[in-house]
Motif scaffolding. Structure first.
Motif, PDB file in Angstrom:
ATOM      1  N   THR A  73       1.458   7.154   7.462  1.00  0.00           N
ATOM      2  CA  THR A  73      -0.141   6.997   7.629  1.00  0.00           C
ATOM      3  C   THR A  73      -0.191   6.452   6.135  1.00  0.00           C
ATOM      4  O   THR A  73       0.054   6.483   4.973  1.00  0.00           O
ATOM      5  CB  THR A  73       0.028   8.688   7.441  1.00  0.00           C
ATOM      6  N   VAL A  74      -1.409   5.306   5.862  1.00  0.00           N
ATOM      7  CA  VAL A  74      -2.147   4.297   4.641  1.00  0.00           C
ATOM      8  C   VAL A  74      -3.344   5.324   4.161  1.00  0.00           C
ATOM      9  O   VAL A  74      -3.958   5.470   4.749  1.00  0.00           O
ATOM     10  CB  VAL A  74      -2.410   3.035   5.584  1.00  0.00           C
ATOM     11  N   TYR A  75      -2.725   5.233   2.745  1.00  0.00           N
ATOM     12  CA  TYR A  75      -4.057   5.400   2.272  1.00  0.00           C
ATOM     13  C   TYR A  75      -4.430   4.609   1.780  1.00  0.00           C
ATOM     14  O   TYR A  75      -3.797   4.113   0.785  1.00  0.00           O
ATOM     15  CB  TYR A  75      -3.065   6.431   1.230  1.00  0.00           C
ATOM     16  N   ASP A  76      -5.938   4.382   2.425  1.00  0.00           N
ATOM     17  CA  ASP A  76      -5.891   2.918   1.661  1.00  0.00           C
ATOM     18  C   ASP A  76      -7.375   3.351   1.068  1.00  0.00           C
ATOM     19  O   ASP A  76      -8.113   3.699   1.760  1.00  0.00           O
ATOM     20  CB  ASP A  76      -6.122   1.809   2.820  1.00  0.00           C
ATOM     21  N   GLU A  77      -7.705   3.294  -0.402  1.00  0.00           N
ATOM     22  CA  GLU A  77      -9.188   3.838  -0.489  1.00  0.00           C
ATOM     23  C   GLU A  77      -9.114   4.785  -0.256  1.00  0.00           C
ATOM     24  O   GLU A  77     -10.971   5.196  -0.393  1.00  0.00           O
ATOM     25  CB  GLU A  77     -10.763   2.229  -0.413  1.00  0.00           C
ATOM     26  N   GLY A  78      -8.955   5.775  -0.417  1.00  0.00           N
ATOM     27  CA  GLY A  78      -9.251   7.096  -0.329  1.00  0.00           C
ATOM     28  C   GLY A  78      -8.970   7.667   1.420  1.00  0.00           C
ATOM     29  O   GLY A  78      -9.540   8.484   1.802  1.00  0.00           O
ATOM     30  N   GLU A  79      -8.311   6.536   1.979  1.00  0.00           N
ATOM     31  CA  GLU A  79      -8.890   6.746   3.140  1.00  0.00           C
ATOM     32  C   GLU A  79      -7.399   7.017   4.226  1.00  0.00           C
ATOM     33  O   GLU A  79      -6.157   6.403   3.672  1.00  0.00           O
ATOM     34  CB  GLU A  79      -9.677   5.888   4.359  1.00  0.00           C
ATOM     35  N   GLU A 136       0.976  -1.347  -0.120  1.00  0.00           N
ATOM     36  CA  GLU A 136       0.079  -0.114  -0.083  1.00  0.00           C
ATOM     37  C   GLU A 136       0.801   1.748   0.404  1.00  0.00           C
ATOM     38  O   GLU A 136       2.309   0.811   0.742  1.00  0.00           O
ATOM     39  CB  GLU A 136      -0.653  -0.010   1.285  1.00  0.00           C
ATOM     40  N   LYS A 137       0.565   2.128  -0.362  1.00  0.00           N
ATOM     41  CA  LYS A 137       1.321   3.749  -0.576  1.00  0.00           C
ATOM     42  C   LYS A 137       0.863   4.200   1.094  1.00  0.00           C
ATOM     43  O   LYS A 137      -0.046   4.043   1.331  1.00  0.00           O
ATOM     44  CB  LYS A 137       0.440   4.646  -1.441  1.00  0.00           C
ATOM     45  N   VAL A 138       1.884   4.417   1.415  1.00  0.00           N
ATOM     46  CA  VAL A 138       2.391   5.284   2.593  1.00  0.00           C
ATOM     47  C   VAL A 138       2.628   6.493   3.121  1.00  0.00           C
ATOM     48  O   VAL A 138       3.519   6.908   1.802  1.00  0.00           O
ATOM     49  CB  VAL A 138       2.719   4.246   3.432  1.00  0.00           C
ATOM     50  N   ARG A 139       2.768   7.326   4.266  1.00  0.00           N
ATOM     51  CA  ARG A 139       3.692   8.799   4.074  1.00  0.00           C
ATOM     52  C   ARG A 139       4.112   8.180   5.217  1.00  0.00           C
ATOM     53  O   ARG A 139       3.578   7.837   6.257  1.00  0.00           O
ATOM     54  CB  ARG A 139       2.385   9.635   4.386  1.00  0.00           C
ATOM     55  N   LEU A 140       5.818   8.734   5.023  1.00  0.00           N
ATOM     56  CA  LEU A 140       6.103   9.041   6.413  1.00  0.00           C
ATOM     57  C   LEU A 140       6.777   9.680   7.138  1.00  0.00           C
ATOM     58  O   LEU A 140       6.706  10.685   6.372  1.00  0.00           O
ATOM     59  CB  LEU A 140       7.741   7.716   6.056  1.00  0.00           C
ATOM     60  N   LYS A 141       6.581  10.213   8.804  1.00  0.00           N
ATOM     61  CA  LYS A 141       7.164  11.860   8.767  1.00  0.00           C
ATOM     62  C   LYS A 141       8.451  11.520   9.755  1.00  0.00           C
ATOM     63  O   LYS A 141       7.876  10.786  10.752  1.00  0.00           O
ATOM     64  CB  LYS A 141       5.790  12.346   9.584  1.00  0.00           C
ATOM     65  N   ALA A 142       9.012  11.500   9.839  1.00  0.00           N
ATOM     66  CA  ALA A 142      10.130  10.973  10.963  1.00  0.00           C
ATOM     67  C   ALA A 142      10.983  12.522  11.028  1.00  0.00           C
ATOM     68  O   ALA A 142      11.168  13.238  10.613  1.00  0.00           O
ATOM     69  CB  ALA A 142      11.061  10.474  10.076  1.00  0.00           C
TER      70      ALA A 142
END
Length: 88
Positions: free
Chosen positions: A77-83, A20-26
């Motif tokens: 944070t995971v981008y799962d079907e718009g959520e 899945e597409k994710v966003r990392l804030k480190a």
């Protein structure tokens, strides 16, 4: 022992979102943070790997441990079907 259970829970949560597409804030310390987007590529017993498109035909892979999520050094944070679903 509670820490071991929470690390196991985090590991299982991360394992559910492989591919899945994710966003990392480190948090890099001293008020420095980096935000990157990529794909959760693989999960290992102690770390997980995210593949990041660096532009200019380059691909980077970064790895973090599950304790980084537990100590909130890294926010995933995971981008799962718009959520947007935050793994914790």
């Amino acid at each position: 022992m509670a820490q071991g259970n929470s690390l196991d829970r985090i590991r299982e949560n991360v394992k559910n979102y492989v591919g899945e597409k994710v966003r990392l804030k480190a948090n890099k310390g001293r008020k420095k943070t980096t935000i990157r987007e990529g794909v959760l590529e693989s999960v290992y017993p102690n770390i997980f790997v995210v593949k990041i498109d660096g532009g200019y035909n380059s691909i980077r892979r970064v790895s973090y441990s599950y304790s980084d999520i537990l100590t909130e050094t890294v926010e995933v944070t995971v981008y799962d079907e718009g959520e947007q679903i935050r793994i914790s």
